[in-house]
Design an enzyme around this catalytic site. Structure first.
Site, PDB file in Angstrom:
ATOM      1  N   ASP A  67       0.811  -1.215   0.000  1.00  0.00           N
ATOM      2  CA  ASP A  67       0.000   0.000   0.000  1.00  0.00           C
ATOM      3  C   ASP A  67       0.848   1.271   0.000  1.00  0.00           C
ATOM      4  OD1 ASP A  67       0.978  -0.378   2.560  1.00  0.00           O
ATOM      5  OD2 ASP A  67      -0.959  -0.591   3.515  1.00  0.00           O
ATOM      6  N   ASP A 142      -7.250  -1.542  13.876  1.00  0.00           N
ATOM      7  CA  ASP A 142      -8.673  -1.857  13.651  1.00  0.00           C
ATOM      8  C   ASP A 142      -8.822  -3.187  12.901  1.00  0.00           C
ATOM      9  OD1 ASP A 142      -7.958  -1.220  11.046  1.00  0.00           O
ATOM     10  OD2 ASP A 142      -9.229   0.560  10.890  1.00  0.00           O
ATOM     11  N   HIS A 144      -7.075  -4.236  10.249  1.00  0.00           N
ATOM     12  CA  HIS A 144      -6.893  -4.244   8.786  1.00  0.00           C
ATOM     13  C   HIS A 144      -5.605  -4.926   8.349  1.00  0.00           C
ATOM     14  CE1 HIS A 144      -4.958   0.011   9.162  1.00  0.00           C
ATOM     15  NE2 HIS A 144      -3.990  -0.856   9.021  1.00  0.00           N
ATOM     16  N   GLU A 149      -9.751  -1.328   5.248  1.00  0.00           N
ATOM     17  CA  GLU A 149     -10.414  -0.904   6.479  1.00  0.00           C
ATOM     18  C   GLU A 149     -11.688  -1.720   6.727  1.00  0.00           C
ATOM     19  OE1 GLU A 149      -8.540   0.526   8.260  1.00  0.00           O
ATOM     20  OE2 GLU A 149      -8.085   2.614   7.803  1.00  0.00           O
TER      21      GLU A 149
HETATM   22  C1  GLP Z   1      -0.461   0.549   8.424  1.00  0.00           C
HETATM   23  C2  GLP Z   1      -0.142  -0.349   7.241  1.00  0.00           C
HETATM   24  C3  GLP Z   1      -0.367  -1.804   7.554  1.00  0.00           C
HETATM   25  C4  GLP Z   1       0.319  -2.165   8.852  1.00  0.00           C
HETATM   26  C5  GLP Z   1      -0.240  -1.315   9.972  1.00  0.00           C
HETATM   27  C6  GLP Z   1       0.325  -1.645  11.327  1.00  0.00           C
HETATM   28  O1  GLP Z   1      -1.813   0.804   8.551  1.00  0.00           O
HETATM   29  N1  GLP Z   1      -0.931   0.052   6.117  1.00  0.00           N
HETATM   30  O2  GLP Z   1       0.114  -2.594   6.481  1.00  0.00           O
HETATM   31  O3  GLP Z   1       0.125  -3.532   9.135  1.00  0.00           O
HETATM   32  O4  GLP Z   1       0.063   0.047   9.649  1.00  0.00           O
HETATM   33  O5  GLP Z   1       1.413  -0.845  11.628  1.00  0.00           O
HETATM   34  P1  GLP Z   1       2.403  -1.145  12.849  1.00  0.00           P
HETATM   35  O6  GLP Z   1       3.232  -2.296  12.406  1.00  0.00           O
HETATM   36  O7  GLP Z   1       3.220   0.121  12.956  1.00  0.00           O
HETATM   37  O8  GLP Z   1       1.573  -1.434  14.016  1.00  0.00           O
END
Ligand code: GLP
Length: 273
Positions: A67, A142, A144, A149
């Protein structure tokens, strides 16, 4: 589904990097799906070490990132420090430390003039590369995967998604605030691979660490499959699934005893594992 629980973030990261490295050794021209966020940084550090000290070779590997925020992006030839794109994150945290070729790196283009057209092309690029051999994933607060989302179809494809307030809050704290960018200025839209796209990978490696992920990890792995927790689509995956958690992220799982037992027996039955 293999659920692997390790005491610390470091052990979790080493285990995950070991799985990615075996894919690269087995299939030097493999296609890796990569993720951003704080979770995979430890695994990326370990891959960097393996490249430096053990000669782990990425020269034929192709990568596709999950993404990107809409409205930001970089030229990988001139990465700009203050830019808060996931492209810059990947460059800083992984790509500049290993020998992956620039032409083999694919990251959704947050500056695409026609994002919807771009999303279709991205899907086509994945297909042309022969599909993803191993997709690395974290999990959002959340529930995802990537930026799918709550409410995203579990059959969704690469597309533009609107970020939830929780995601904006979480990612503002961990990503934008440090760069001195205000909450209002941070992008509210993103390009994301869909859940349907992710489910087409041949293998999935999901990571989560820390107490604050415990409840959502339990929902995704042991709760009902629902578009309200898009990572719960992991239960529908038909390929190889490995989830690696640290002790804290695993702390709300109900079947932990079985997962530990299963790991032990698996390694006696399939000694290579
Ligand atoms: C973002 C990314 C996700 C990732 C999430 C969790 O939303 N788009 O791919 O899994 O962050 O981030 P973290 O690893 O910092 O908790």
């Amino acid at each position: 589904m293999d659920i692997i629980i390790r005491d610390t973030y470091e052990e979790m990261s080493r285990y995950a990097a070991g799985l990615i490295a075996s894919m690269v050794r087995q299939k030097p021209d493999c296609v890796l799906g990569l993720a951003t966020g704080s979770t995979p940084i430890g695994a990326y550090r370990e891959l960097e070490r393996m490249h430096r000290e053990e000669g782990l070779d990425f020269s034929q590997v192709k990568t596709f990132n999950l993404d990107e925020y809409l409205g930001v992006g970089i030229d990988l030839n001139k990465p700009y420090k203050m830019d808060q794109s996931y492209a810059r994150f990947m460059y800083e945290e992984l790509f500049k430390h290993i020998n992956v070729k620039k032409e083999n790196i694919h990251i959704p283009d947050g500056l695409a003039k026609n994002p919807e057209e771009f999303c279709k092309e991205y899907e086509e690029e994945i297909r042309k590369a022969g599909g993803i051999d191993l997709q690395l994933l974290g999990i959002g607060g959340d529930g995802h995967w990537a930026f799918n989302e709550p409410g995203s179809s579990l059959a969704s494809r690469t597309r533009v998604e609107i970020l939830t307030k929780q995601t904006l809050d979480d990612n503002y704290e961990s990503f934008y605030k440090k760069a001195g960018i205000s909450r209002e200025q941070m992008p509210h839209f993103a390009i994301t691979m869909g859940i349907g796209t992710i489910l087409e990978a041949r293998n999935i490696l999901m990571l989560a660490n820390g107490r604050k992920k415990a409840a959502v990890v339990a929902k995704a792995l042991e709760g009902p499959v629902t578009s309200q927790v898009t990572a719960s689509a992991i239960q529908l995956f038909r390929g190889g699934v490995t989830v690696v958690l640290d002790r804290e992220a695993a702390s709300e799982l109900k079947n932990t005893e079985h997962y530990l037992h299963r790991e032990k027996l698996k390694s006696t039955f399939f000694p290579g594992n």
